[in-house]
Design a protein around this motif. Structure first.
Motif, mmCIF file in Angstrom:
data_model
loop_
_atom_site.group_PDB
_atom_site.id
_atom_site.type_symbol
_atom_site.label_atom_id
_atom_site.label_comp_id
_atom_site.label_asym_id
_atom_site.label_seq_id
_atom_site.Cartn_x
_atom_site.Cartn_y
_atom_site.Cartn_z
ATOM 1 N N LYS A 136 -2.898 -1.379 -9.038
ATOM 2 C CA LYS A 136 -2.491 -0.923 -7.861
ATOM 3 C C LYS A 136 -1.013 -0.760 -7.820
ATOM 4 C CE LYS A 136 -6.287 -1.235 -5.261
ATOM 5 N NZ LYS A 136 -7.435 -1.344 -5.952
ATOM 6 N N ILE A 137 -0.445 0.426 -7.148
ATOM 7 C CA ILE A 137 0.971 0.556 -7.226
ATOM 8 C C ILE A 137 1.202 0.961 -5.806
ATOM 9 C CG2 ILE A 137 1.458 1.032 -9.704
ATOM 10 C CD1 ILE A 137 1.214 4.267 -8.983
ATOM 11 N N LEU A 138 2.331 0.836 -5.420
ATOM 12 C CA LEU A 138 2.954 1.146 -4.062
ATOM 13 C C LEU A 138 3.738 2.103 -3.751
ATOM 14 C CD1 LEU A 138 3.304 -2.675 -3.384
ATOM 15 C CD2 LEU A 138 1.089 -1.392 -3.055
ATOM 16 N N HIS A 139 3.632 3.051 -2.950
ATOM 17 C CA HIS A 139 4.744 3.935 -2.277
ATOM 18 C C HIS A 139 5.288 3.667 -0.990
ATOM 19 C CE1 HIS A 139 7.042 7.775 -2.265
ATOM 20 N NE2 HIS A 139 6.545 7.870 -1.196
ATOM 21 N N VAL A 140 6.504 3.762 -0.631
ATOM 22 C CA VAL A 140 6.863 3.700 0.540
ATOM 23 C C VAL A 140 7.382 5.006 1.012
ATOM 24 C CG1 VAL A 140 8.657 2.697 2.109
ATOM 25 C CG2 VAL A 140 7.917 1.335 0.125
ATOM 26 N N ALA A 141 6.795 5.226 2.449
ATOM 27 C CA ALA A 141 6.760 6.598 2.890
ATOM 28 C C ALA A 141 7.306 6.487 4.394
ATOM 29 C CB ALA A 141 5.502 7.497 2.660
ATOM 30 N N ILE A 142 8.300 7.620 4.648
ATOM 31 C CA ILE A 142 8.387 7.507 6.065
ATOM 32 C C ILE A 142 7.167 8.554 6.815
ATOM 33 C CG2 ILE A 142 10.051 9.107 7.682
ATOM 34 C CD1 ILE A 142 12.277 8.891 5.324
ATOM 35 N N VAL A 143 6.792 7.509 7.902
ATOM 36 C CA VAL A 143 5.830 8.090 8.605
ATOM 37 C C VAL A 143 5.526 9.437 8.821
ATOM 38 C CG1 VAL A 143 4.287 7.804 10.393
ATOM 39 C CG2 VAL A 143 5.275 5.771 9.555
ATOM 40 N N ASP A 144 6.791 10.027 9.281
ATOM 41 C CA ASP A 144 6.773 11.605 9.600
ATOM 42 C C ASP A 144 6.501 12.372 8.388
ATOM 43 O OD1 ASP A 144 7.167 11.024 12.506
ATOM 44 O OD2 ASP A 144 9.189 11.473 12.343
ATOM 45 N N ASP A 145 7.221 11.825 7.289
ATOM 46 C CA ASP A 145 6.906 12.717 5.986
ATOM 47 C C ASP A 145 5.275 12.757 5.609
ATOM 48 O OD1 ASP A 145 9.508 13.524 6.025
ATOM 49 O OD2 ASP A 145 10.049 11.969 4.364
ATOM 50 N N THR B 113 6.055 1.338 -6.861
ATOM 51 C CA THR B 113 6.692 0.209 -7.187
ATOM 52 C C THR B 113 5.428 -0.917 -7.345
ATOM 53 O OG1 THR B 113 8.238 -1.666 -6.525
ATOM 54 C CG2 THR B 113 7.250 -0.552 -4.566
ATOM 55 N N THR B 114 5.679 -1.900 -7.749
ATOM 56 C CA THR B 114 4.754 -3.092 -7.857
ATOM 57 C C THR B 114 4.870 -3.912 -6.612
ATOM 58 O OG1 THR B 114 6.131 -4.417 -9.215
ATOM 59 C CG2 THR B 114 4.520 -2.611 -10.125
ATOM 60 N N ALA B 115 3.988 -4.808 -6.290
ATOM 61 C CA ALA B 115 4.114 -5.685 -5.364
ATOM 62 C C ALA B 115 5.127 -6.715 -5.514
ATOM 63 C CB ALA B 115 2.708 -6.561 -5.147
ATOM 64 N N ASP B 116 5.312 -7.200 -6.581
ATOM 65 C CA ASP B 116 6.412 -8.162 -6.886
ATOM 66 C C ASP B 116 7.936 -7.394 -6.588
ATOM 67 O OD1 ASP B 116 6.055 -6.673 -9.332
ATOM 68 O OD2 ASP B 116 7.273 -8.116 -10.371
ATOM 69 N N ARG B 117 7.884 -6.106 -6.580
ATOM 70 C CA ARG B 117 9.530 -5.571 -6.456
ATOM 71 C C ARG B 117 9.634 -4.916 -5.069
ATOM 72 N NH1 ARG B 117 11.497 -2.173 -11.313
ATOM 73 N NH2 ARG B 117 13.328 -2.508 -10.061
ATOM 74 N N LEU B 118 8.237 -4.859 -4.144
ATOM 75 C CA LEU B 118 8.435 -4.390 -3.097
ATOM 76 C C LEU B 118 9.369 -4.748 -2.205
ATOM 77 C CD1 LEU B 118 7.248 -2.273 -0.856
ATOM 78 C CD2 LEU B 118 5.709 -4.282 -0.355
ATOM 79 N N PRO B 119 9.650 -6.091 -2.137
ATOM 80 C CA PRO B 119 10.900 -6.691 -1.207
ATOM 81 C C PRO B 119 12.322 -6.067 -1.642
ATOM 82 C CG PRO B 119 9.490 -8.346 -1.660
ATOM 83 C CD PRO B 119 9.057 -7.398 -2.606
#
Length: 121
Positions: A3-12, A40-46
């Motif tokens: 699993k990988i993670l992406h942070v998105a602005i809700v409106d986008d 990113t990965t979970a460990d780098r999310l913060p």
């Protein structure tokens, strides 16, 4: 399953749904300019939340992506040194494992959703 993670602005993210793909690399950078979607990965999310989104006052959503399903859909993921998806993200389908709202604590710091640990096993 990786699993990988992406942070998105809700409106986008929400504006992309009718088109079936999300074409934002990261905060204020479109896919067409970067050539990939940052992940990113979970460990780098913060660190990502603080460094990239710390000053942002817009609602955010954490998109949890299954790397194997991205590959099955024909999307390439590279690790240089962090994950990058070399195509716009699909807004639906098996590659999207979860969409988790991101919230701030009382001090104004973005928090990692508790549900993320359960999703990552």
């Amino acid at each position: 399953m990786t699993k990988i993670l992406h942070v998105a602005i809700v409106d986008d993210w929400e504006a992309s749904r009718p088109f079936g793909e999300y074409e934002v690399s990261t905060r204020a950078v479109p896919f067409v300019d970067a050539g990939f979607v940052h992940a990113t990965t979970a460990d780098r999310l913060p660190e990502v939340l603080e460094r990239v989104y710390g000053s942002l006052q817009l609602p955010l959503v954490l998109i949890v992506l299954d790397v194997e399903e991205l590959h099955a859909a024909g999307l390439q993921v590279t690790w240089a040194p962090t994950p990058r998806v070399i195509a716009p993200l699909p807004t639906a389908g098996p590659a999207i494992t979860a969409e988790l709202p991101l919230e701030r604590d009382a001090a104004g710091t973005w928090q990692v959703p508790a549900a993320l640990a359960e999703l990552l096993g």
